[in-house]
Design an enzyme around this catalytic site. Structure first.
Site, PDB file in Angstrom:
ATOM      1  N   ARG A  59      -3.155   6.058  -2.563  1.00 53.51           N
ATOM      2  CA  ARG A  59      -3.757   6.768  -3.641  1.00 53.51           C
ATOM      3  C   ARG A  59      -5.035   7.622  -3.318  1.00 53.51           C
ATOM      4  O   ARG A  59      -5.119   8.587  -3.968  1.00 53.51           O
ATOM      5  CB  ARG A  59      -4.137   5.855  -4.852  1.00 53.51           C
ATOM      6  CG  ARG A  59      -3.036   5.352  -5.763  1.00 53.51           C
ATOM      7  CD  ARG A  59      -3.187   4.226  -6.506  1.00 53.51           C
ATOM      8  NE  ARG A  59      -3.530   2.884  -6.034  1.00 53.51           N
ATOM      9  CZ  ARG A  59      -3.027   2.111  -5.390  1.00 53.51           C
ATOM     10  NH1 ARG A  59      -1.629   2.195  -5.372  1.00 53.51           N
ATOM     11  NH2 ARG A  59      -3.406   0.847  -4.777  1.00 53.51           N
ATOM     12  N   GLU A  96      -5.405 -10.316   3.860  1.00 50.87           N
ATOM     13  CA  GLU A  96      -5.609 -11.658   3.535  1.00 50.87           C
ATOM     14  C   GLU A  96      -4.735 -12.712   4.211  1.00 50.87           C
ATOM     15  O   GLU A  96      -5.189 -13.841   4.801  1.00 50.87           O
ATOM     16  CB  GLU A  96      -5.559 -11.782   1.977  1.00 50.87           C
ATOM     17  CG  GLU A  96      -5.936 -13.185   1.564  1.00 50.87           C
ATOM     18  CD  GLU A  96      -5.833 -13.170  -0.177  1.00 50.87           C
ATOM     19  OE1 GLU A  96      -5.627 -14.337  -0.527  1.00 50.87           O
ATOM     20  OE2 GLU A  96      -5.483 -12.239  -0.680  1.00 50.87           O
TER      21      GLU A  96
END
Length: 176
Positions: A59, A96
Site C-alpha cells: 500500500r 513475528e
C-alpha cells in the site's frame, strides 16, 4: 468534519482471530479522504528538499506514487524478494513468526539524495527499518517517515526513532 481516521474501516478477526485489521482501502476509495491523507502526510515535510519518495510494499506504492506526483519527484518501490528485475540489494528482517526479505534496485537512489519513506501502517517497524537500511546503504539521506496509521502497542515508532528517524502518523489505533 471528518478526519482521516473516520475513513478507515476495521475488520474484526482478519487475517487471524484476535486481529483488528485497519483497512485503508475505504480511505483510498473516497476522493476527499484520499486527498486529505496525501496532503496531511506531506504537511510535516513542507519546505524540505525531497528528491525521491520510497514506498514500502504494497500500500506504500499507492501513497508513494501520489505523494511523488504531488512533489514532482521520483518514486522508488521497496519490494518483497524476487519482485524487482535487474540488480538489487537485499535486507532480511524479522517477522513475528519467521523472517522476510525486501529489495531495492541497486541504482534506485544516489548518494546524498533526500528521501521520504511512506507506508500505510506502522506496526512493529520491521519492514520500514529494513527499507531504511537499504536506502542508507545506497547513501540516501532520509528526511522522514510518514504513515497513515500507527499501532503504538507494537513499538514500531520507538524502533524507527531509535534509528534516528523522524516519524509522522496521521492517526493511532489501540491494540493489534
Amino acid at each position: 468534519m471528518k478526519t482521516v481516521k473516520d475513513y478507515i474501516r476495521t475488520i474484526v478477526d482478519f487475517p487471524h482471530e484476535g486481529i483488528m485489521f485497519r483497512d485503508v482501502t475505504t480511505l483510498f476509495a473516497d476522493p476527499r479522504g484520499f486527498r486529505m491523507a496525501i496532503d496531511q502526510m506531506l504537511h510535516p515535510f513542507a519546505g524540505q528538499e525531497i528528491d525521491k519518495v520510497v514506498g514500502l510494499e504494497a500500500r506504500g506504492f499507492i501513497l508513494g506514487g501520489a505523494i511523488a506526483h504531488q512533489l514532482s519527484t521520483g518514486f522508488v518501490p521497496v519490494r518483497k524478494k524476487g519482485k524487482l528485475p535487474g540488480p538489487v540489494i537485499s535486507e532480511d528482517y524479522q517477522l513475528e513468526y519467521g523472517e522476510a526479505v525486501v529489495e531495492l534496485h541497486d541504482d534506485a537512489i544516489s548518494a546524498g539524495e533526500k528521501i521520504l519513506v511512506v507506508d500505510d501502517l506502522l506496526a512493529t517497524g520491521g519492514t520500514a527499518a529494513a527499507g531504511i537500511r537499504l536506502i542508507e546503504r545506497l547513501g540516501g539521506e532520509i528526511v522522514g517517515c510518514s504513515f497513515i496509521i500507527d499501532l503504538p502497542a507494537l513499538g514500531g515508532r520507538k524502533k524507527l526513532e531509535a534509528m534516528g528517524m523522524e516519524v509522522e502518523a496521521l492517526c493511532e489505533f489501540d491494540g493489534l
